[in-house]
Design a protein around this motif. Structure first.
Motif, PDB file in Angstrom:
ATOM      1  N   THR A 115     -24.366 -29.654  -4.020  1.00  0.00           N
ATOM      2  CA  THR A 115     -25.490 -30.591  -4.132  1.00  0.00           C
ATOM      3  C   THR A 115     -25.054 -32.055  -4.120  1.00  0.00           C
ATOM      4  O   THR A 115     -25.770 -32.922  -4.619  1.00  0.00           O
ATOM      5  N   TYR A 151     -29.752 -31.578   2.777  1.00  0.00           N
ATOM      6  CA  TYR A 151     -28.879 -32.706   2.427  1.00  0.00           C
ATOM      7  C   TYR A 151     -29.595 -33.791   1.631  1.00  0.00           C
ATOM      8  O   TYR A 151     -29.202 -34.949   1.664  1.00  0.00           O
ATOM      9  N   SER A 152     -30.621 -33.431   0.888  1.00  0.00           N
ATOM     10  CA  SER A 152     -31.355 -34.396   0.082  1.00  0.00           C
ATOM     11  C   SER A 152     -31.991 -33.686  -1.108  1.00  0.00           C
ATOM     12  O   SER A 152     -31.631 -32.553  -1.418  1.00  0.00           O
ATOM     13  N   TYR A 153     -32.946 -34.336  -1.762  1.00  0.00           N
ATOM     14  CA  TYR A 153     -33.642 -33.764  -2.908  1.00  0.00           C
ATOM     15  C   TYR A 153     -34.942 -33.113  -2.443  1.00  0.00           C
ATOM     16  O   TYR A 153     -35.480 -33.448  -1.389  1.00  0.00           O
ATOM     17  N   GLU A 199     -30.267 -28.724  -3.470  1.00  0.00           N
ATOM     18  CA  GLU A 199     -30.225 -29.642  -2.337  1.00  0.00           C
ATOM     19  C   GLU A 199     -31.051 -29.041  -1.213  1.00  0.00           C
ATOM     20  O   GLU A 199     -30.825 -27.905  -0.814  1.00  0.00           O
ATOM     21  N   TYR A 200     -32.013 -29.808  -0.723  1.00  0.00           N
ATOM     22  CA  TYR A 200     -32.842 -29.380   0.409  1.00  0.00           C
ATOM     23  C   TYR A 200     -32.478 -30.256   1.602  1.00  0.00           C
ATOM     24  O   TYR A 200     -32.711 -31.465   1.572  1.00  0.00           O
ATOM     25  N   GLY A 234     -26.446 -30.074 -10.237  1.00  0.00           N
ATOM     26  CA  GLY A 234     -27.135 -29.244  -9.269  1.00  0.00           C
ATOM     27  C   GLY A 234     -26.337 -28.026  -8.891  1.00  0.00           C
ATOM     28  O   GLY A 234     -25.105 -28.032  -8.905  1.00  0.00           O
ATOM     29  N   LYS A 256     -24.917 -34.360  -1.734  1.00  0.00           N
ATOM     30  CA  LYS A 256     -25.835 -35.280  -1.042  1.00  0.00           C
ATOM     31  C   LYS A 256     -27.109 -35.482  -1.845  1.00  0.00           C
ATOM     32  O   LYS A 256     -27.640 -36.586  -1.915  1.00  0.00           O
ATOM     33  N   CYS A 257     -27.617 -34.434  -2.450  1.00  0.00           N
ATOM     34  CA  CYS A 257     -28.806 -34.544  -3.291  1.00  0.00           C
ATOM     35  C   CYS A 257     -28.543 -35.518  -4.431  1.00  0.00           C
ATOM     36  O   CYS A 257     -29.333 -36.434  -4.691  1.00  0.00           O
ATOM     37  N   ARG A 258     -27.436 -35.343  -5.130  1.00  0.00           N
ATOM     38  CA  ARG A 258     -27.112 -36.197  -6.264  1.00  0.00           C
ATOM     39  C   ARG A 258     -26.867 -37.641  -5.821  1.00  0.00           C
ATOM     40  O   ARG A 258     -27.274 -38.590  -6.493  1.00  0.00           O
TER      41      ARG A 258
END
Length: 185
Positions: free
Chosen positions: A123, A79-81, A76-77, A116, A125-127
């Motif tokens: 992760t 709070y995102s991908y 996760e970067y 993740g 938020k990324c997912r």
């Protein structure tokens, strides 16, 4: 036998997400053919070079189209991908012929699952954002939303680069692997 294409959201050679993918590959064993997508040569999306598509883009599109399913392992970067993962999906979402939105693209209808490894948020938020992106009407991937394994990295991962998975984390990955095999049929 089903072919699952693993996409690692980190380009780092010793990525924790790559290590988790390797664990999952062992868990799948001989029940699926696993390949890893190398998209490091894919250029930034740019309509000036879209047609004809660069060879690296043609290659990743062919590998995605040839796979029965995709498993994305991503950190996760903010709070995102990661941007490079978004760039890959941008290329996969573009029409193959200028102005043709009727012909299916490589990722349409593709079965996808997400995992993740990262910080305390596992992760999430990324997912969540990847699910939102992949299910857009023009991408139309078929994302398995449950179960998904989110891994909180151990202290040694951050300080020494040593990934140690707990029994519970391994169990979560195994549960996801089993569910994904059923999901893709």
């Amino acid at each position: 036998m089903k072919k699952i294409l693993f996409i690692i959201g980190s380009l780092r050679k010793e990525s924790f997400n790559r290590k988790i993918a390797q664990e999952v590959e062992q868990m799948l064993g001989s029940r699926a053919v696993v390949e890893y997508l190398d998209y490091s040569a894919v250029p930034l999306m740019n309509p000036d070079i879209e047609f004809p598509a660069p060879e690296s883009v043609i290659d990743v599109r062919a590998k995605v189209a040839d796979a029965d399913a995709l498993w994305i392992f991503s950190p996760e970067y903010n709070y995102s991908y990661p941007g490079h993962l978004k760039n890959l999906i941008d290329w996969l979402s573009r029409p193959l012929v200028p102005g043709d939105r009727q012909t299916p693209i490589a990722i349409n209808g593709k079965k996808v699952t997400l995992s993740g490894a990262g910080g305390a948020s596992q992760t999430a938020k990324c997912r969540e954002k990847l699910t939102e992106l992949l299910t857009l009407p023009f991408i139309r991937a078929d994302v398995m939303t449950e179960p998904q394994a989110g891994i909180t990295l151990n202290k040694e991962a951050w300080t020494e680069g040593c990934l140690i998975l707990t029994d519970e984390q391994k169990s979560d990955l195994r549960l996801q692997a089993e569910a994904f095999l059923c999901f893709i049929g």
